[in-house]
Write a protein that holds these residues in place. Structure first.
Motif, PDB file in Angstrom:
ATOM      1  N   VAL A  17     -17.601 -32.898  19.071  1.00 56.93           N
ATOM      2  CA  VAL A  17     -17.323 -32.144  20.302  1.00 56.93           C
ATOM      3  C   VAL A  17     -15.926 -32.437  20.841  1.00 56.93           C
ATOM      4  CG1 VAL A  17     -19.752 -31.996  20.938  1.00 56.93           C
ATOM      5  CG2 VAL A  17     -18.392 -33.967  21.699  1.00 56.93           C
ATOM      6  N   GLN A  18     -15.247 -33.431  20.269  1.00 60.46           N
ATOM      7  CA  GLN A  18     -13.898 -33.742  20.723  1.00 60.46           C
ATOM      8  C   GLN A  18     -12.917 -32.618  20.364  1.00 60.46           C
ATOM      9  OE1 GLN A  18     -12.703 -37.693  19.738  1.00 60.46           O
ATOM     10  NE2 GLN A  18     -10.627 -37.469  20.522  1.00 60.46           N
ATOM     11  N   PHE A  19     -13.299 -31.783  19.387  1.00 60.10           N
ATOM     12  CA  PHE A  19     -12.400 -30.721  18.944  1.00 60.10           C
ATOM     13  C   PHE A  19     -12.861 -29.393  19.544  1.00 60.10           C
ATOM     14  CE2 PHE A  19     -12.698 -33.986  15.639  1.00 60.10           C
ATOM     15  CZ  PHE A  19     -11.382 -34.411  15.620  1.00 60.10           C
ATOM     16  N   LYS A  20     -12.033 -28.812  20.368  1.00 57.12           N
ATOM     17  CA  LYS A  20     -12.381 -27.591  21.079  1.00 57.12           C
ATOM     18  C   LYS A  20     -12.016 -26.365  20.242  1.00 57.12           C
ATOM     19  CE  LYS A  20     -13.253 -30.377  24.519  1.00 57.12           C
ATOM     20  NZ  LYS A  20     -14.654 -30.755  24.841  1.00 57.12           N
ATOM     21  N   CYS A  21     -12.603 -26.275  19.055  1.00 59.90           N
ATOM     22  CA  CYS A  21     -12.307 -25.142  18.172  1.00 59.90           C
ATOM     23  C   CYS A  21     -13.436 -25.005  17.162  1.00 59.90           C
ATOM     24  CB  CYS A  21     -10.975 -25.347  17.458  1.00 59.90           C
ATOM     25  SG  CYS A  21     -10.960 -26.795  16.356  1.00 59.90           S
ATOM     26  N   ARG A  22     -13.504 -23.831  16.548  1.00 63.76           N
ATOM     27  CA  ARG A  22     -14.479 -23.634  15.477  1.00 63.76           C
ATOM     28  C   ARG A  22     -13.916 -24.050  14.123  1.00 63.76           C
ATOM     29  NH1 ARG A  22     -16.022 -17.535  16.949  1.00 63.76           N
ATOM     30  NH2 ARG A  22     -13.806 -17.636  17.486  1.00 63.76           N
ATOM     31  N   SER A  23     -12.599 -24.052  14.014  1.00 64.86           N
ATOM     32  CA  SER A  23     -11.910 -24.564  12.826  1.00 64.86           C
ATOM     33  C   SER A  23     -10.436 -24.737  13.180  1.00 64.86           C
ATOM     34  CB  SER A  23     -12.056 -23.603  11.640  1.00 64.86           C
ATOM     35  OG  SER A  23     -11.200 -22.484  11.793  1.00 64.86           O
ATOM     36  N   THR A  24      -9.702 -25.358  12.287  1.00 69.24           N
ATOM     37  CA  THR A  24      -8.270 -25.590  12.549  1.00 69.24           C
ATOM     38  C   THR A  24      -7.477 -24.293  12.562  1.00 69.24           C
ATOM     39  OG1 THR A  24      -7.990 -25.992  10.175  1.00 69.24           O
ATOM     40  CG2 THR A  24      -8.235 -27.924  11.595  1.00 69.24           C
ATOM     41  N   GLU A  25      -8.092 -23.186  12.139  1.00 70.01           N
ATOM     42  CA  GLU A  25      -7.402 -21.900  12.179  1.00 70.01           C
ATOM     43  C   GLU A  25      -7.045 -21.510  13.608  1.00 70.01           C
ATOM     44  OE1 GLU A  25      -7.932 -17.444  10.234  1.00 70.01           O
ATOM     45  OE2 GLU A  25      -9.659 -18.792  10.408  1.00 70.01           O
TER      46      GLU A  25
END
Length: 794
Positions: A17-25
């Motif tokens: 959950v630390q990453f606010k994205c569905r992927s690095t795209e």
């Protein structure tokens, strides 16, 4: 007291959950280097300061982004810097072995070369047309008419003077001769010899007198011929100058702001006027040489052309040269040679510049290791930086092997920022051994291998992953995959609170994971793909580890993971095989007896112990003295060894392990063989941090798996190493299920209590220990030994 660690303490798990994205795209790629604030600050300073000697040494391990960072810094700085001059070599008409160098503003060099080529190609034809014209023939004839009349009259006077004296001037293979005349006919020397001797003498006397007069007249005749030649040369120069003026006027007008170009044009004009004859013959058919092969003809372009060795016409700022193979020739250029019938020939047109010439006025990046491979590269670079001049010199002459006539081109002023890429060891070596290095490379930009693992840096790390994926066309990474990458990064540096800046290592894992993701036709790279890449990377390199485990399973290498033994403990070490490291257990045993020799390190006795290991064993004696022998001497002879160790042993990470074996042997209390131990110790009994803690734990875990996990097995580590734990998933799962354990200890007392199940015992005011404790048993044993030594002496 020893603390058992939970699975959460054995790895700093990164939440998805630390990453606010569905992927690095969905992320923005990096535009700057991360985790290298110290190096970036040093680079900003070193690249901008213009004082002499402030060149930059970029220190760091490969894969930390040194080259990428310095390239980005330099290219950005170069955009806002002026474009330096072009550099040309031209013929030196006074000494062709020392060609002259001419700087021209950027972009004018190629124009200067083209204009001179056009001038040379058209001049020869124009001169031939002028000198083959009827107007030139008529003017030359008119100019020489008076001289010819004077010459004819003078010759007539000489002939009359000879005739009056009875002689005739005749032409012979050796020059003009005076032949006697008899009966109106000149006689030969043979006829003269048939005359009476008296007549011969009279004729010879007259001839000698007349010869003196003729010689005087011939001198005057030569003066007339010389005057005619001077008049013709003057006429030829006038005609040639008339032909050259329109062409030279255009050149002088185009390059009027460059005094050196104007001077060169003047030298060209003077040389043409002095060598009209050879120029008129420049395009004559080639003459046949040996074996009928045509001899090459050097036209006027050879003398009047321009050798453009640095062309900055296409630059938008200062030049940036990154030379990864910095040999002498690639750096500093050379005067090439061509073979002509067995001889080597060179001139200014064969001078070739190197990377230093192209970087002049900008930035030059070099790997320091490459400089050391060429014996001339490093000394020449230092000389160039010290003198501020770029010289092209024959290597053999520079090294003093031989001196032959060759080119010595005029040096070019050198002003560029030189950046060396190297590791810390090379920097220390140069700084301590080369005094010139200190004066020429005053700025050190040091790249770290770690950075803090905080929310900001983790976000930047995800942006770095995005950059790799976009730049190389890889699949993008989902949040679970990003979390796995962050955890792998922390494992690389063995620190729960740090991230690795070894970006090359991380990028390689992403590339491998991309391969497996595409094989599965996955939309993104996931945690499973990252783990698969890591597992396969281990599998490709762990053959030696598996062979050792097989030997342990077959009892060829003796390791026990259950029961208890006196004076025996499982130590842990790390073995490296190329790019792969793994942990393996080693049986350490101790034997004790009465004596005065103290602790004997068996490995040291047979020269198999490294200095760190030997130091660790000596520290054990200090601990025993401080703890048990403040009032009585130690009457001890103890021997310690790594069983079945057939190679060298170094490092002090087993010193606490050896102490536990020694205490067990002295107290008679057995050590639990299901627990392996690592950690160094000081003389006060404090357990100190060691390296490779993850490899060591995982190595013992693999051995325990061979014999079956009992739920009692585990590893005891120093308390200060808890922050370094980043164990792999399999070990973490076993810890979570209580099938494997990790304990941390801060002191030897805590460790021996866990290993033996007996209290260590506290020291009382009278110097004794709690009855029945390990320390009490050891103290009593030492007292008994001391008494026996005393009795033996008596």
């Amino acid at each position: 007291m020893a603390q058992e660690l939970t699975y959460k303490e054995c790895r700093n798990i990164c939440p998805e959950v630390q990453f606010k994205c569905r992927s690095t795209e969905e992320l923005t790629p990096l535009t700057e280097i991360i985790g290298q604030d110290r190096a970036a600050r040093a680079l900003q300073f070193g690249l901008r300061i213009q004082n002499p000697g402030f060149n930059v040494y970029v220190s760091g391990l490969p894969g930390t982004g040194r080259k990428t960072a310095i390239t980005n810094f330099i290219r950005e700085l170069a955009k806002h810097s002026p474009v330096p001059s072009d550099w040309c070599y031209v013929n030196n008409f006074h000494d062709s072995s020392q060609p002259d160098v001419i700087p021209v503003p950027a972009g004018l060099g190629i124009e200067f070369k083209r204009e001179m080529d056009n001038f040379v190609s058209g001049t020869g034809q124009a001169l031939r047309e002028a000198f083959e014209s009827n107007e030139y023939a008529q003017k030359r004839q008119a100019t020489l008419r008076t001289i010819q009349e004077d010459r004819t009259g003078f010759i007539d006077t000489m002939n009359k003077m000879a005739a009056d004296a009875g002689f005739q001037i005749v032409q012979s293979p050796i020059g003009l001769m005076l032949a006697p005349v008899m009966s109106g006919q000149a006689i030969s020397e043979e006829q003269l010899s048939q005359l009476p001797l008296k007549t011969q003498k009279e004729i010879e006397t007259k001839r000698q007198e007349l010869q003196v007069e003729v010689q005087k007249s011939l001198i005057q005749l030569r003066d007339i011929d010389r005057k005619a030649e001077e008049i013709v040369n003057k006429l030829n120069r006038e005609i040639a100058a008339f032909v050259l003026q329109p062409r030279l006027l255009g050149l002088r007008k185009r390059f009027k702001d460059n005094e050196e170009v104007i001077g060169f044009i003047g030298h060209v004009e003077e040389d043409i006027l002095n060598n009209i004859g050879p120029l008129l013959q420049a395009e004559a058919p080639p003459q046949p040489g040996p074996l009928g092969i045509p001899m090459p003809q050097d036209g006027p372009k050879r003398n009047y052309g321009v050798n453009l060795i640095v062309d900055n016409s296409k630059l938008q700022g200062a030049p940036v040269e990154i030379e990864m193979n910095p040999s002498y020739f690639r750096l500093f250029g050379a005067a090439e040679k061509e073979a002509k019938f067995g001889a080597l020939f060179t001139d200014y047109t064969m001078i070739r510049g190197g990377a230093a010439h192209r970087a002049n006025g900008g930035f030059l990046v070099l790997p320091v290791e490459g400089l050391f491979l060429d014996p001339l590269a490093w000394p020449t670079l230092k000389q160039t930086l010290s003198s501020g001049k770029l010289e092209i010199e024959e290597p053999a002459a520079r090294m003093g092997y031989m001196v032959t006539k060759s080119l010595r081109p005029e040096p070019i002023p050198f002003k560029a920022k030189v950046i060396l890429l190297g590791d810390p060891y090379a920097y220390d070596l140069l700084y301590s051994m080369d005094k010139d290095f200190r004066e020429l490379f005053k700025v050190k930009a040091e790249f770290d291998t770690t950075m803090d693992r905080n929310e900001e840096n983790v976000t930047k790390y995800a942006a770095f992953v995005c950059t790799i994926c976009q730049k190389e066309g890889l699949l993008h990474v989902d949040p679970a995959g990003l979390a796995a990458i962050v955890e792998y990064s922390s494992r690389l540096v063995e620190d729960q609170n740090k991230l690795a800046t070894l970006f090359a290592e991380v990028a390689n894992v992403i590339r491998e994971a991309d391969f497996y993701a595409k094989e599965e036709k996955s939309k993104n790279i996931t945690r499973d793909h990252i783990n698969k890449a890591l597992e396969e990377k281990v599998y490709r390199s762990n053959m030696i580890q598996k062979k050792i485990q097989e030997a342990i399973a077959k009892k060829l290498i003796l390791i026990e993971t259950k029961d208890a033994k006196v004076g025996q403990v499982n130590g842990l070490s790390v073995m490296g095989v190329g790019d792969y490291a793994f942990g393996m257990p080693s049986r350490i045993t101790a034997s004790v007896g009465v004596g005065k020799e103290g602790i004997i390190n068996i490995e040291r006795e047979i020269a198999m112990s490294g200095p760190s290991h030997s130091k660790g064993v000596l520290i054990l004696g200090g601990y025993l003295n401080d703890t048990y022998a403040k009032e009585k001497p130690l009457g001890l002879t103890a021997k310690l060894t790594f069983e079945q160790s057939y190679s060298g042993v170094d490092g002090d990470s087993a010193s606490s392990t050896e102490l536990y074996a020694l205490l067990s042997a002295l107290s008679g209390k057995p050590i639990n063989q299901s627990i392996a131990v690592t950690g160094s110790v000081n003389q006060k009994g404090e357990v100190q941090a060691i390296g490779g803690v993850n490899f060591k734990i995982e190595g013992f875990f693999e051995v325990c798996k061979l014999f079956g996990l009992t739920g009692d097995q585990g590893v005891m580590i120093p308390q200060s190493n808890v922050q370094n734990l980043m164990l792999k998933d399999e070990v973490l799962g076993a810890i979570k299920k209580k099938k494997f354990h990790v304990w941390s200890v801060a002191t030897i007392d805590e460790g021996i209590q866990l290993l033996t199940g007996t209290k260590a015992g506290s020291k009382r005011k009278d110097g004794s220990f709690d009855p029945g404790s390990i320390n009490d048993l050891v103290k009593r044993r030492f007292d008994e030994m001391a008494e026996k030594v005393k009795e033996y002496r008596g």
